[in-house]
Write an enzyme that holds these catalytic residues in place. Sequence first.
Site, PDB file in Angstrom:
ATOM      1  N   THR A   1       0.806  -1.230   0.000  1.00 59.49           N
ATOM      2  CA  THR A   1       0.000   0.000   0.000  1.00 59.49           C
ATOM      3  C   THR A   1       0.837   1.277   0.000  1.00 59.49           C
ATOM      4  OG1 THR A   1      -0.120  -0.330   2.386  1.00 59.49           O
ATOM      5  CG2 THR A   1      -2.058  -0.976   1.097  1.00 59.49           C
TER       6      THR A   1
ATOM      7  N   CYS B   1      17.762   5.027  -3.699  1.00 61.76           N
ATOM      8  CA  CYS B   1      17.324   5.579  -4.990  1.00 61.76           C
ATOM      9  C   CYS B   1      18.352   6.513  -5.654  1.00 61.76           C
ATOM     10  CB  CYS B   1      15.982   6.285  -4.832  1.00 61.76           C
ATOM     11  SG  CYS B   1      15.796   7.178  -3.289  1.00 61.76           S
TER      12      CYS B   1
ATOM     13  N   SER C   1       8.341  11.783  -3.699  1.00 56.36           N
ATOM     14  CA  SER C   1       7.909  10.381  -3.623  1.00 56.36           C
ATOM     15  C   SER C   1       8.982   9.511  -2.971  1.00 56.36           C
ATOM     16  CB  SER C   1       7.542   9.835  -5.002  1.00 56.36           C
ATOM     17  OG  SER C   1       8.632   9.989  -5.881  1.00 56.36           O
TER      18      SER C   1
ATOM     19  N   LYS D   1      24.466   6.524   3.098  1.00 57.30           N
ATOM     20  CA  LYS D   1      24.068   5.386   2.249  1.00 57.30           C
ATOM     21  C   LYS D   1      24.693   5.513   0.867  1.00 57.30           C
ATOM     22  CE  LYS D   1      19.498   4.435   4.203  1.00 57.30           C
ATOM     23  NZ  LYS D   1      18.067   4.729   4.031  1.00 57.30           N
TER      24      LYS D   1
ATOM     25  N   ARG E   1      15.912  17.716  -0.233  1.00 60.20           N
ATOM     26  CA  ARG E   1      14.557  17.378  -0.708  1.00 60.20           C
ATOM     27  C   ARG E   1      13.977  18.616  -1.391  1.00 60.20           C
ATOM     28  NH1 ARG E   1      13.130  12.452  -0.989  1.00 60.20           N
ATOM     29  NH2 ARG E   1      13.439  12.013   1.215  1.00 60.20           N
TER      30      ARG E   1
ATOM     31  N   HIS F   1      14.887  12.031  -9.142  1.00 62.09           N
ATOM     32  CA  HIS F   1      15.973  12.685  -8.407  1.00 62.09           C
ATOM     33  C   HIS F   1      17.000  13.238  -9.413  1.00 62.09           C
ATOM     34  CE1 HIS F   1      14.198  11.019  -4.939  1.00 62.09           C
ATOM     35  NE2 HIS F   1      15.099  10.132  -4.576  1.00 62.09           N
TER      36      HIS F   1
ATOM     37  N   ASN G   1      13.218   7.795  -9.100  1.00 58.85           N
ATOM     38  CA  ASN G   1      13.521   7.206  -7.780  1.00 58.85           C
ATOM     39  C   ASN G   1      12.676   5.989  -7.435  1.00 58.85           C
ATOM     40  OD1 ASN G   1      11.788   9.694  -7.708  1.00 58.85           O
ATOM     41  ND2 ASN G   1      11.279   8.870  -5.706  1.00 58.85           N
TER      42      ASN G   1
HETATM   43  N1  LIG Z   1      10.190   5.882  -2.064  1.00 54.74           N
HETATM   44  C1  LIG Z   1      11.380   5.704  -2.676  1.00 54.74           C
HETATM   45  O1  LIG Z   1      11.747   6.406  -3.641  1.00 54.74           O
HETATM   46  C2  LIG Z   1      12.300   4.614  -2.203  1.00 54.74           C
HETATM   47  C3  LIG Z   1      13.446   4.351  -2.976  1.00 54.74           C
HETATM   48  C4  LIG Z   1      14.292   3.312  -2.611  1.00 54.74           C
HETATM   49  C5  LIG Z   1      13.984   2.567  -1.483  1.00 54.74           C
HETATM   50  N2  LIG Z   1      12.870   2.829  -0.745  1.00 54.74           N
HETATM   51  C6  LIG Z   1      12.582   1.969   0.421  1.00 54.74           C
HETATM   52  O2  LIG Z   1      11.403   1.205   0.147  1.00 54.74           O
HETATM   53  C7  LIG Z   1      10.704   0.928   1.367  1.00 54.74           C
HETATM   54  C8  LIG Z   1       9.267   1.423   1.247  1.00 54.74           C
HETATM   55  O3  LIG Z   1       9.268   2.827   1.045  1.00 54.74           O
HETATM   56  P1  LIG Z   1       7.936   3.669   0.793  1.00 54.74           P
HETATM   57  O4  LIG Z   1       8.437   4.971   0.348  1.00 54.74           O
HETATM   58  O5  LIG Z   1       6.987   2.916  -0.091  1.00 54.74           O
HETATM   59  O6  LIG Z   1       7.306   3.713   2.280  1.00 54.74           O
HETATM   60  P2  LIG Z   1       5.780   3.894   2.718  1.00 54.74           P
HETATM   61  O7  LIG Z   1       5.033   4.698   1.718  1.00 54.74           O
HETATM   62  O8  LIG Z   1       5.834   4.367   4.130  1.00 54.74           O
HETATM   63  O9  LIG Z   1       5.153   2.390   2.711  1.00 54.74           O
HETATM   64  C9  LIG Z   1       5.467   1.405   3.658  1.00 54.74           C
HETATM   65  C10 LIG Z   1       4.674   0.128   3.392  1.00 54.74           C
HETATM   66  O10 LIG Z   1       5.028  -0.875   4.363  1.00 54.74           O
HETATM   67  C11 LIG Z   1       3.845  -1.348   5.027  1.00 54.74           C
HETATM   68  N3  LIG Z   1       4.119  -1.698   6.427  1.00 54.74           N
HETATM   69  C12 LIG Z   1       4.589  -0.883   7.404  1.00 54.74           C
HETATM   70  N4  LIG Z   1       4.710  -1.578   8.571  1.00 54.74           N
HETATM   71  C13 LIG Z   1       4.299  -2.852   8.309  1.00 54.74           C
HETATM   72  C14 LIG Z   1       4.177  -4.031   9.074  1.00 54.74           C
HETATM   73  N5  LIG Z   1       4.527  -4.067  10.365  1.00 54.74           N
HETATM   74  N6  LIG Z   1       3.711  -5.158   8.469  1.00 54.74           N
HETATM   75  C15 LIG Z   1       3.362  -5.157   7.177  1.00 54.74           C
HETATM   76  N7  LIG Z   1       3.448  -4.055   6.378  1.00 54.74           N
HETATM   77  C16 LIG Z   1       3.912  -2.922   6.944  1.00 54.74           C
HETATM   78  C17 LIG Z   1       2.864  -0.195   4.929  1.00 54.74           C
HETATM   79  O11 LIG Z   1       1.553  -0.714   5.086  1.00 54.74           O
HETATM   80  P3  LIG Z   1       0.358   0.204   5.654  1.00 54.74           P
HETATM   81  O12 LIG Z   1       0.055   1.163   4.559  1.00 54.74           O
HETATM   82  O13 LIG Z   1      -0.724  -0.769   5.897  1.00 54.74           O
HETATM   83  O14 LIG Z   1       0.890   0.858   6.904  1.00 54.74           O
HETATM   84  C18 LIG Z   1       3.158   0.287   3.493  1.00 54.74           C
HETATM   85  O15 LIG Z   1       2.520  -0.564   2.581  1.00 54.74           O
HETATM   86  C19 LIG Z   1      11.509   1.631   2.481  1.00 54.74           C
HETATM   87  O16 LIG Z   1      12.386   0.717   3.081  1.00 54.74           O
HETATM   88  C20 LIG Z   1      12.288   2.715   1.710  1.00 54.74           C
HETATM   89  O17 LIG Z   1      13.460   3.117   2.373  1.00 54.74           O
HETATM   90  C21 LIG Z   1      11.998   3.833  -1.083  1.00 54.74           C
END
Ligand SMILES: NC(=O)c1ccc[n+]([C@@H]2O[C@H](COP(=O)([O-])OP(=O)(O)OC[C@H]3O[C@@H](n4cnc5c(N)ncnc54)[C@H](OP(=O)(O)O)[C@@H]3O)[C@@H](O)[C@H]2O)c1
Length: 348
Positions: free
Chosen positions: A10, A148, A177, A203, A233, A240, A325
């Site tokens: 999600t 990213c 994002s 990182k 940001r 990015h 990203n």
């Molecule tokens: N955004 C980027 O550009 C980017 C780039 C590279 C890497 N990342 C990495 O990718 C990962 C996700 O990033 P995001 O930006 O998508 O974060 P986000 O929008 O905060 O989404 C986090 C997701 O994890 C789920 N979640 C959280 N706690 C959980 C639990 N205890 N059990 C099961 N599901 C759980 C959330 O579900 P709910 O909605 O139900 O809470 C949501 O689906 C992170 O580790 C981030 O560092 C992100």
Amino acid sequence: MKNVALLGATGAMGQRFVQMLEGHPYFDLRLLVASSHRKGKKYGEDVHWLLGSNVPEYVRDMELHDFDPEILEREGIEVVFSALPSDVARDYEGKLRSRGFAVFSNASAYRMEKDVPIIIPEVNGEHIKLVEVQREKYGGFIVTNSNCSTAGLVMALHPLKKYGIEEVFVSTYQALSGAGYPGVPSLDIQGNVIPYIRSEEEKIRRESCKILGALDGGKIKDYHMRVIASCARVPVKDGHLESVVIKLREDVDLEEIKRSMQKMQGIPGLPSSPEKPLIVRDEVDRPQPALDAYCGGGRARGMGVVVGRFAKYGPYLRFFLLVHNTIRGGAGNAILNGEYALKMGYIG
Ligand SMILES: NC(=O)c1ccc[n+]([C@@H]2O[C@H](COP(=O)([O-])OP(=O)(O)OC[C@H]3O[C@@H](n4cnc5c(N)ncnc54)[C@H](OP(=O)(O)O)[C@@H]3O)[C@@H](O)[C@H]2O)c1
């Protein structure tokens, strides 16, 4: 077709996975996992969809699950894509690896572990061999993609390794994002730039040296270069932008640098690898997030990195790059890693 589960379905990154896995020729998305408060709800009714007007039809009625490895086993899942926050990923991904799953993760939790590769197939595909070391120890394996900003940076640096990279100074202009959803409060970022992103600079430094490093007897020997990153940001939705200044050991003219970048090749036969992973632009005002973030065709849309604004100042070379990203810096690269692992015979 391999049965696939998506953890963190999600979130901002999870939604990008959902979008990119639609109609995938190798991966069939069968199971969606999010926080336990969503358990039993329909994806289409509960997700706050960020990528256009409609939640893709193929997932709309799928049920959301909380994390339970037994459900994954019951559903015959072989491949897991993870878009979990890092602390949660540490626990869940480790458990899945011990149960024999192939996990492709976006999270930083395992990136710096000795036997876990950070892979960008066009750059360091050979690091996939670390999967064998993990399999022996745990039964399954974790393959990560980089942070990213690092993804774009190492793609641009890879063709320049042959000239000897001594120093890298990178300043980033990172999209919203990248902070997930709901991410940065609108009142903090509207009309503003925030010159701090937690842990990002460190990182970039550590991951770049690992990715560009050499596999040496079941371990990666880091590439030796000095990396100084300054991250900000900016109020941009996706993409990015990075300003890069590097010092090479050899004195190389700009045209040769551009030719070396242009020669970089995609991986033939992998749907998410663009034919040309690096696109060199000569216009004075490119790359730009609004114009260049979705570079690359078909399934590789957003997987190309655009470079431009080359200049030389004595021993220093300057250029800008743009990386999407959540695609090359996230879901797209993880899916490409899955395609690559399959091609190399590491899945099933
Ligand atoms: N955004 C980027 O550009 C980017 C780039 C590279 C890497 N990342 C990495 O990718 C990962 C996700 O990033 P995001 O930006 O998508 O974060 P986000 O929008 O905060 O989404 C986090 C997701 O994890 C789920 N979640 C959280 N706690 C959980 C639990 N205890 N059990 C099961 N599901 C759980 C959330 O579900 P709910 O909605 O139900 O809470 C949501 O689906 C992170 O580790 C981030 O560092 C992100």
